[in-house]
Design an enzyme around this catalytic site. Structure first.
Site, mmCIF file in Angstrom:
data_model
loop_
_atom_site.group_PDB
_atom_site.id
_atom_site.type_symbol
_atom_site.label_atom_id
_atom_site.label_comp_id
_atom_site.label_asym_id
_atom_site.label_seq_id
_atom_site.Cartn_x
_atom_site.Cartn_y
_atom_site.Cartn_z
ATOM 1 N N PRO A 151 6.364 2.528 21.448
ATOM 2 C CA PRO A 151 6.531 1.652 22.616
ATOM 3 C C PRO A 151 7.975 1.142 22.727
ATOM 4 C CG PRO A 151 4.514 1.102 21.459
ATOM 5 C CD PRO A 151 5.214 2.138 20.624
ATOM 6 N N GLU A 387 10.019 15.282 25.919
ATOM 7 C CA GLU A 387 10.924 16.077 25.057
ATOM 8 C C GLU A 387 12.402 15.835 25.415
ATOM 9 O OE1 GLU A 387 9.682 19.759 23.522
ATOM 10 O OE2 GLU A 387 7.553 19.283 23.738
ATOM 11 N N GLU A 391 18.529 12.384 31.311
ATOM 12 C CA GLU A 391 19.706 11.638 30.862
ATOM 13 C C GLU A 391 20.053 12.008 29.417
ATOM 14 O OE1 GLU A 391 17.104 10.393 32.478
ATOM 15 O OE2 GLU A 391 18.049 9.878 34.382
#
Ligand code: CAA
Length: 407
Positions: A151, A387, A391
């Site tokens: 998270p 994956e 950016e």
């Protein structure tokens, strides 16, 4: 079409590895790869595409389709035959992923994550680890997850805060939460990346192999997603999960390098998947443009539409060539970090571009669920995220080109 592939695979043994085909030959596939492509395309047309929208709508895991992928040898394309794998190369993997994704992208992510996992275990596993964590996952009966993200750390993978503490009995206790873990609802096991010492940053990250059905490992949340709805993406919680030292993949502290190297290969798969989605969108747009009449002529005769079709076709082909180049380099033992990132970046942006333009060409029909254009659009979106986001791919590419001029 029992076992695509035993015959194709057998042929592959003779030609795919030995045939040292240059970049210039990428436009002309070897006979083995052509047979594989046709077989996978026929399979996708007959057994994947007809079910894709229902599975997507009803969020149904494609049990039968995954079983068939296993039979065909697509769940372990590059795993050596002695471990139950198919023993082909990354070029074959890219071809298979593209064709499966063209039929049903959600099925292709089940295949992609399993192959990603197996690649890491094959590369770094001990013989005992391979018997326990590779062999059972090659045929589709068991599938695996790859738990890197958390998270609080998606792109910044080295900031993982799931901890692994070695106790006096020589067992690691894992605690923390892993997030957005593909396949994890149906998986039988997988890799969990955790840190043995957070102050070491990436040098503390360690890869642990585990079965899923162990005390303390639980699914906390099954995500409701925009696309890829037939595949599962869950949050996993780890509460004192015991993992013996013998299940450390590679060495303690060596997990970050394993993650990065396996993601380089995984990005070939996502690039191929993206190309498959883009190809499906292009084919749908072409078909519609040939049939639909507007202003007294077929859409395909209107130059504004032709421009869109031309741009879509150009991007699909460049995405495919970049993907095959990365696969070829991998198959020939060369570094692929930059090339896999380029392929993944370009192909994923091509998938979203083509799905967008497909809807534009179909107009109102593209916006309804009567045709699969809207599903392609939703499925494409995540290829720019998982994956490694677009950016992150640009950071990887920039680092590589900057390094090349400083050397
Ligand atoms: N291959 C081998 N080693 C590599 C590598 C590569 N591709 N990239 C980096 N390394 C090594 C470096 O050489 C360096 O080694 P040293 O210890 O010898 O110095 C070390 O790793 C650290 O490198 P960086 O300083 O470059 O690392 P960083 O912390 O700046 O991170 C990053 C680099 C590229 C941004 C990386 O964090 C990254 O790729 N992030 C994206 C994570 C990601 O893709 N997550 C996907 C989750 S899995 C998933 O999505 C599967 C699914 O469900 C579909």
């Amino acid at each position: 079409m029992q076992k695509l592939c035993r015959s194709v695979w057998a042929l592959g043994q003779r030609t795919a590895r030995g045939g040292n085909r240059g970049i210039a030959c990428l436009a002309a596939l070897s006979e083995t790869h052509q047979i594989l492509q046709k077989t996978c395309r026929d399979f996708a047309n007959a057994e994947l595409a007809p079910h894709a929208r229902r599975h997507d709508r009803e969020h149904l895991y494609p049990v039968e389709q995954v079983r068939r992928l296993g039979e065909l040898g697509l769940m372990s394309v590059t795993v050596q035959e002695e471990y139950g794998g198919t023993g082909l190369d990354y070029q074959a993997y890219a071809i298979g992923m593209e064709e499966v994704a063209r039929g049903d992208a959600a099925v292709s992510i089940v295949m992609g994550v399993n192959n990603l996992y197996l690649g890491a275990v094959q590369q770094h596993g001990t013989e005992a680890q391979k018997q326990q964590f590779l062999v059972p996952y090659t045929q589709g009966q068991h599938i695996a997850f790859y738990a890197l993200s958390e998270p609080g750390s998606g792109s910044d993978a080295s900031a993982a805060s799931t901890t692994a503490k070695l106790n006096a009995g020589g067992v690691y206790l894992l605690n923390g939460t892993k997030a957005w873990i593909s396949n994890s609802k149906e998986a039988s096991g997988g890799i969990i990346f955790a840190t043995i010492d957070k102050s070491l940053k990436h040098k503390g990250i360690t890869a642990f192999l585990t079965e899923k059905n162990v005390p303390g490992l639980a699914i906390a949340k099954n995500e409701n997603k925009m696309g890829m709805c037939a595949s599962s993406t869950c949050q996993l919680t780890l509460d004192d999960v015991c993992v013996p030292q013998s299940q450390v993949l590679g060495s303690p502290g060596g997990g970050f390098r394993i993650a990065m190297e396996s993601l380089d290969c995984g990005r070939i798969g996502i690039a191929a998947q993206s190309t498959g989605i883009a190809q499906a969108a292009l084919e749908l747009a072409l078909d519609y443009a040939e049939k639909r009449v507007a202003f007294g002529q077929r859409l395909s005769r209107l130059q504004m539409i032709q421009q869109k079709l031309a741009d879509m076709a150009l991007r699909v082909e460049t995405a495919r060539l970049l993907t095959w180049r990365a696969a070829w380099l991998k198959d020939n033992g060369m570094s692929i970090t930059k090339e896999a990132a380029m392929a993944k970046l370009h192909a994923s942006e091509t998938a979203t571009y083509c799905a967008h333009q497909c809807i534009q060409i179909l107009g109102g029909m593209g916006y309804t669920t009567d045709l699969p254009a809207e599903m392609y659009y939703r499925n494409a979106r995540v290829t720019e995220i998982y994956e490694g986001t677009s950016e992150i791919q640009r950071i990887v590419i920039a680092n590589c080109v900057l390094q090349s001029i400083s050397n």
